[in-house]
Design an enzyme around this catalytic site. Structure first.
Site, short mmCIF file in Angstrom:
data_model
loop_
_atom_site.label_atom_id
_atom_site.label_comp_id
_atom_site.label_asym_id
_atom_site.label_seq_id
_atom_site.Cartn_x
_atom_site.Cartn_y
_atom_site.Cartn_z
N GLU A 46 0.82 -1.23 0.00
CA GLU A 46 0.00 0.00 0.00
C GLU A 46 0.85 1.27 0.00
OE1 GLU A 46 -0.66 -2.68 1.84
OE2 GLU A 46 -2.49 -3.32 0.82
N HIS A 66 -11.04 -5.14 7.75
CA HIS A 66 -11.66 -4.84 6.45
C HIS A 66 -12.74 -3.77 6.57
CE1 HIS A 66 -9.64 -8.51 5.33
NE2 HIS A 66 -10.06 -8.42 4.08
#
Lengths: 323, 368
Positions: free
Chosen positions: A60, A129
């Site tokens: 990321e 999540h």
């Protein structure tokens, strides 16, 4: 005009900007051939080629570093972080780097980056999540944080976000992805990034909410209408900046306010809304500002979401308290 | 009785061989003797004198900056003495349209790449005008490693633009332990983007010696994990540093993907002007061998023997440099202080409603 889901509306918006602006680039993990893990970028690589829509290695910080570098060389990056929980890996790229680039250069450079990322509970995802991490990002000067609550806004706001010349964090709600459909114009339209919207007019009490909690709030408004209680629901849409004018106007009309968020209560967007009202519109209030938020625990394991996420019942109880 | 089992892998042998293929490139050795005549033939006399002047310039800049810093006339400063060959050698290999992403110690390269000394001083003091240079570069990066992932992005952007240019960045030995350093090299490799990553290994990350960063025998071998070529170079040999960086640039700009360079150098002084004291963690005995191979002394000896340089020439050039630095700080003194209303305007292109209100508040205050 066609009925479209929140996902389809975002895909529509991405398709329009890719078509209009050859400098736009979509990239992230699995966004290319696979069309994204939620199919949000479905068909875009096929249509625009691998130069415009491409997969990245799984990192990321690298993804957002790539966005910064591409932005500095004249591109308009639309990176995706697969789940908002993974933004922790890239917080420096957002807070330490892209959000302050314009400032660092004394306005001589802008980074027109839109980071798309899904978040939000209610779909029993694995750990990290669904976390509502907007609290981290709304405190960063130089970054806009927006989140649509319905397909119409999703399309208009994603286009506005991409066309904006400053970095925008575009939060997409997982639960809303496929749970609702709206009539969406086929052509291009935009929804402003820094305005809230009154989604239900009312006169007795104001609910200020955003994302999935807007729908929970609308359920409450519908239920209470049967008892002749008139609830006004304001959808923030933008979490940074917050459109205080719309909130104050509503509070001046209803004199009572309940602020709702799915995130934990501490240091949240709701706290910012409450403090703005107390600083600027306290004389309009007939009751203390009420807040509905998640408990200050870590985001729950999947099985416990139903007892943890603030739902319509919790909002209804708070509304009755202030009335 | 169990018989001795046969092993599939000889880990001891693998471990002993790790990184053994990396040997520092050198053209001019520490005794100022040419060790590679063929490579030396690449350099004209004018070029050799130019490298000498750059080394002298950087050492003078360092000394003058330390003086200004002690006098309280500058803010943050990361000393560069000892690293002139590594810094001037590599930066000289890049062209104006190449994009530089420096770390905080790489101010001399930023100036060579087009920023003015006045701007560098303003950066040190903490003024926005220090970042408004004409150079194709970012300002020095304070977050160690961030420049590495950004370099991958800039390089990919240059490639997509079809530009005849590379992105080049610097970090130190400590910086190779960062995740972003690996991610940056790996991304650039995966996209075959034209990037040159320069690792200036000066032996220390503040007080932590290079050996405590990693068990790796060299830092150059870290590029193996990204699948990109890398090289070690004598970071006290300006000619080797230039030659290697030049070849790296040519390789990258030709579409072959990124390169990593490890320069073996030494920081002669403190980590920074902010109170670091190297005597707390280094001994004179450790330092002396590095002082003995000072890149300035090496080039001076070499060029003096070739009758291309003299002490008088050096003294007068140092004087010239110092005068220009004094002019630069005077110019910096004349720059208007920043206003809060401007800082607010610099935050977003279209100010948000709350920022608009704050701009009005501060403009009212500032007009009094």
């Amino acid at each position: 005009m066609a009925k479209k889901s929140y996902i389809q509306a975002i895909t529509d918006g991405l398709d329009i900007v890719l078509n209009e602006d050859p400098k736009t680039l979509i990239f992230g993990e699995d966004v290319g051939k696979n069309g994204g893990v939620f199919r949000t970028t479905q068909g875009l690589q096929e249509k625009y080629g691998e130069d415009r829509v491409f997969d990245t290695p799984l990192a990321e910080s690298g993804v957002l570093g790539l966005a910064i570098g591409l932005g500095l060389t004249g591109w308009r990056p639309i990176p995706e972080i697969q789940f908002m929980g993974f933004t922790f890996e890239a917080v420096d790229s957002v807070a330490g780097q892209m959000a302050r680039t314009r400032f660092r250069f004394g306005a001589e450079k802008n980074l027109p980056i839109t980071i798309r990322t899904p978040f939000g509970g209610g779909t029993h995802t694995a750990e990290m999540h669904a976390d509502n991490l907007e609290n981290f990002f709304t405190g960063i000067p130089g970054l806009r944080v927006v989140t649509p609550s319905n397909p119409y806004d999703a399309k208009g706001m994603v286009i506005s976000a991409i066309e904006n010349n400053d970095p925008v964090l575009f939060m997409e709600n997982l639960k809303l992805y496929r749970s609702m459909k709206d009539d969406i114009p086929d052509e291009k339209y935009t929804v402003p990034l820094d305005t809230a919207k009154v989604v239900q007019e009312g006169t007795d009490v104001t609910i200020v909410a955003y994302s999935a909690e807007v729908n929970e709030s609308l359920k409450v408004a519908e239920k209470l209408a049967k008892e002749n209680i008139s609830v006004e629901v304001v959808d923030l849409r933008s979490l940074s900046p917050i459109d205080t004018d719309t909130i104050f106007a509503s509070v001046e009309k209803t004199h009572k306010v309940v602020v709702v968020q799915e995130a934990q209560k501490m240091a949240g967007v709701g706290a910012q809304v409450a403090s703005e009202i107390s600083e600027n519109a306290i004389m309009s209030l007939d009751a203390p500002i009420a807040r509905v938020a998640a408990p200050n625990s870590v985001y729950p394991f999947a099985q416990a979401e139903n007892v943890w996420i603030p739902a319509a019942d919790d909002i209804e109880a708070k509304v009755r308290e202030v009335l | 009785m169990a018989k001795e089992s046969k092993k599939a892998v000889d880990f001891e042998k693998i471990k002993a061989n790790l990184g053994q293929e990396f040997k520092p490139v050198q053209i001019l050795n520490s005794d100022a003797k040419v060790v590679d005549e063929d490579l030396m033939a690449n350099f004209s006399d004018d070029q050799l004198v130019d490298f000498m002047k750059k080394i002298v310039w950087e050492r003078a800049l360092h000394e003058q900056t330390m003086n200004f810093s002690r006098q309280g006339r500058l803010g943050f400063y990361a000393p560069t003495a000892g690293e002139e060959a590594s810094e001037m050698g590599t930066v000289s290999a890049f062209k104006d349209n190449d994009f530089l992403l420096p770390a905080y110690r790489d101010v001399p390269q930023l100036i060579q790449h087009g920023a003015t000394v006045t701007e560098a001083y303003l950066w040190s003091r903490g003024h926005v005008k220090g970042n408004q240079f004409k150079a194709r570069a970012l300002m020095p990066q304070i977050i160690i490693g961030a420049q590495m992932v950004e370099t991958a992005g800039v390089a990919l952007g240059l490639k997509k633009n079809g530009e005849d240019a590379v992105a080049f960045s610097y970090t130190g030995d400590g910086g190779t332990s960062q995740g972003d350093t690996y991610e940056g090299m790996n991304f650039a490799g995966a996209f075959q983007a034209p990037a040159v990553f320069i690792i200036q290994n000066n032996g220390f990350a503040i007080s932590v010696p290079r050996k405590k960063q990693t068990a790796a025998a060299t830092l150059a071998q870290k590029a193996v994990a990204a699948g990109i070529p890398s090289v070690q170079v004598d970071g006290m040999d300006v000619l080797a540093c230039y030659q290697v960086a030049k070849e790296a640039r040519e390789f990258a700009v030709a579409g072959n993907g990124p390169v990593m360079i490890e320069t073996l150098t030494y920081r002669f002084g403190a980590h920074s002007s902010a109170g670091d004291d190297p005597s707390r963690y280094r001994t004179k005995e450790e330092e002396q061998p590095w002082f003995d191979i000072d890149p300035l002394i090496r080039m001076r000896k070499f060029l003096t023997e070739k009758k291309l340089w003299s002490q008088e020439q050096e003294d007068s050039y140092v004087e010239e440099c110092k005068n220009s630095f004094k002019d630069a700080i005077k110019e910096a003194d004349g720059v208007e202080p920043e206003k809060v209303s401007d800082m607010l305007k610099h935050t977003f292109e279209v100010p948000t409603p709350d920022i608009k209100k704050q701009i009005a508040e501060f403009e009212a205050k500032e007009s009094k």
